[in-house]
Design a protein around this motif. Structure first.
Motif, mmCIF file in Angstrom:
data_model
loop_
_atom_site.group_PDB
_atom_site.id
_atom_site.type_symbol
_atom_site.label_atom_id
_atom_site.label_comp_id
_atom_site.label_asym_id
_atom_site.label_seq_id
_atom_site.Cartn_x
_atom_site.Cartn_y
_atom_site.Cartn_z
ATOM 1 N N SER A 170 0.828 -1.208 0.000
ATOM 2 C CA SER A 170 0.000 0.000 0.000
ATOM 3 C C SER A 170 0.861 1.257 0.000
ATOM 4 O O SER A 170 0.443 2.301 -0.522
ATOM 5 N N ALA A 171 2.059 1.161 0.592
ATOM 6 C CA ALA A 171 2.965 2.316 0.584
ATOM 7 C C ALA A 171 3.432 2.620 -0.832
ATOM 8 O O ALA A 171 3.610 3.779 -1.206
ATOM 9 N N VAL A 172 3.615 1.575 -1.639
ATOM 10 C CA VAL A 172 4.042 1.766 -3.026
ATOM 11 C C VAL A 172 2.953 2.450 -3.844
ATOM 12 O O VAL A 172 3.239 3.216 -4.760
ATOM 13 N N LEU A 173 1.695 2.201 -3.506
ATOM 14 C CA LEU A 173 0.586 2.774 -4.264
ATOM 15 C C LEU A 173 0.551 4.300 -4.188
ATOM 16 O O LEU A 173 -0.090 4.941 -5.012
ATOM 17 N N GLY A 174 1.223 4.877 -3.198
ATOM 18 C CA GLY A 174 1.303 6.329 -3.130
ATOM 19 C C GLY A 174 1.998 6.936 -4.334
ATOM 20 O O GLY A 174 1.742 8.082 -4.711
ATOM 21 N N VAL A 175 2.861 6.150 -4.974
ATOM 22 C CA VAL A 175 3.580 6.635 -6.159
ATOM 23 C C VAL A 175 2.621 6.933 -7.300
ATOM 24 O O VAL A 175 2.857 7.807 -8.126
ATOM 25 N N VAL A 176 1.495 6.198 -7.360
ATOM 26 C CA VAL A 176 0.528 6.399 -8.440
ATOM 27 C C VAL A 176 -0.740 7.076 -7.918
ATOM 28 O O VAL A 176 -1.827 6.890 -8.458
ATOM 29 N N GLY A 177 -0.590 7.856 -6.874
ATOM 30 C CA GLY A 177 -1.711 8.635 -6.369
ATOM 31 C C GLY A 177 -2.694 7.867 -5.530
ATOM 32 O O GLY A 177 -3.865 8.267 -5.421
ATOM 33 N N GLY A 178 -2.243 6.783 -4.901
ATOM 34 C CA GLY A 178 -3.142 5.974 -4.090
ATOM 35 C C GLY A 178 -3.352 6.493 -2.686
ATOM 36 O O GLY A 178 -4.246 6.045 -1.972
ATOM 37 N N GLY A 179 -2.513 7.425 -2.254
ATOM 38 C CA GLY A 179 -2.634 7.946 -0.900
ATOM 39 C C GLY A 179 -2.051 6.978 0.118
ATOM 40 O O GLY A 179 -1.250 6.104 -0.205
ATOM 41 N N GLY A 180 -2.458 7.119 1.370
ATOM 42 C CA GLY A 180 -1.974 6.242 2.421
ATOM 43 C C GLY A 180 -0.770 6.826 3.149
ATOM 44 O O GLY A 180 -0.242 7.880 2.795
#
Length: 226
Positions: A170-180
């Motif tokens: 989930s931390a990686v998803l921040g790279v594509v605008g996922g937040g968290g």
């Protein structure tokens, strides 16, 4: 530098944003956890049953299911997220935001837990299937009343391990605008050189992981009747 003063500053300036970030991470991990149980568990059972020498051996089904799990697990997660962007846009109309970013994570969650499930079932005593057969149990009865019952402790422990991986992903998803929290730590901590904030967020993630691990271990031990 006074640590307490810094923590008070962080809470005062970013308390609300940290709460939102934690909620976004909780959403991504929670949805992935549900999807893993609803789809990953049955998929893992299917791979176990249809393998060569399995209870309902079926080479075609095994190849398809095993191919999916192997391919998805072999992808570096960030590249898989990028690969899924066109499909995410087709479903959600965008590839940005917490809900859309959870979409590729769900596919990974299925593959991870399916493999865990298969491995746990393979470790069960071979006499379990023989006992089920001797009682005239059907395949669904064998799965529900014998395999999953005997494997429940390991399945919970594996789900705990998978959940911790979901937190990292989930931390990686921040790279594509996922937040968290991962995205928050990068935007407000690393990029603004506020390393106290960054380390504080990292500490929160570590504490959350330790609590999840402890809870999963306790439940797993409680279910282990051996």
């Amino acid at each position: 530098m006074n640590i307490l003063d810094e923590l008070q500053r962080i809470v005062g300036e970013y308390g609300e944003e940290i709460g939102v970030a934690l909620a976004e991470t909780g959403y991504m991990v929670g949805v992935s956890l549900v999807v893993a149980v609803l789809f990953g568990l049955p998929l893992g059972v299917l791979i176990y049953l249809t393998r060569e020498g399995g209870l309902t051996s079926n080479r075609i089904l095994w190849n398809v299911a095993n191919f999916y799990v192997t391919v998805v697990r072999s992808f570096p997660f960030l590249l898989f997220v990028v690969f899924m962007i066109p499909f995410t846009r087709m479903v959600f109309g965008t590839s940005f935001g917490t809900v859309a970013a959870t979409f590729p994570l769900a596919f990974v969650a299925i593959a991870i837990y399916a493999r865990f499930t298969e491995q746990i079932l393979l470790e069960l005593p071979s006499g379990l299937l023989q006992a089920a057969a001797s009682m005239g149990a059907t395949v669904p009865q064998t799965v529900m009343r014998f395999l999953l019952v005997d494997a429940r402790s390991g399945l919970v422990y594996a789900l705990t391990s998978a959940m911790i991986s979901f937190v990292s992903y989930s931390a990686v998803l921040g790279v594509v605008g996922g937040g968290g929290v991962g995205d928050f730590a990068m935007r407000y901590g690393y990029h603004k050189y506020d390393f106290v904030l960054m380390y504080t967020v990292i500490a929160l993630i570590i504490i959350a992981v330790l609590l999840l691990q402890s809870l999963g271990t306790r439940i797993s031990r409680a279910l282990d009747k051996r």
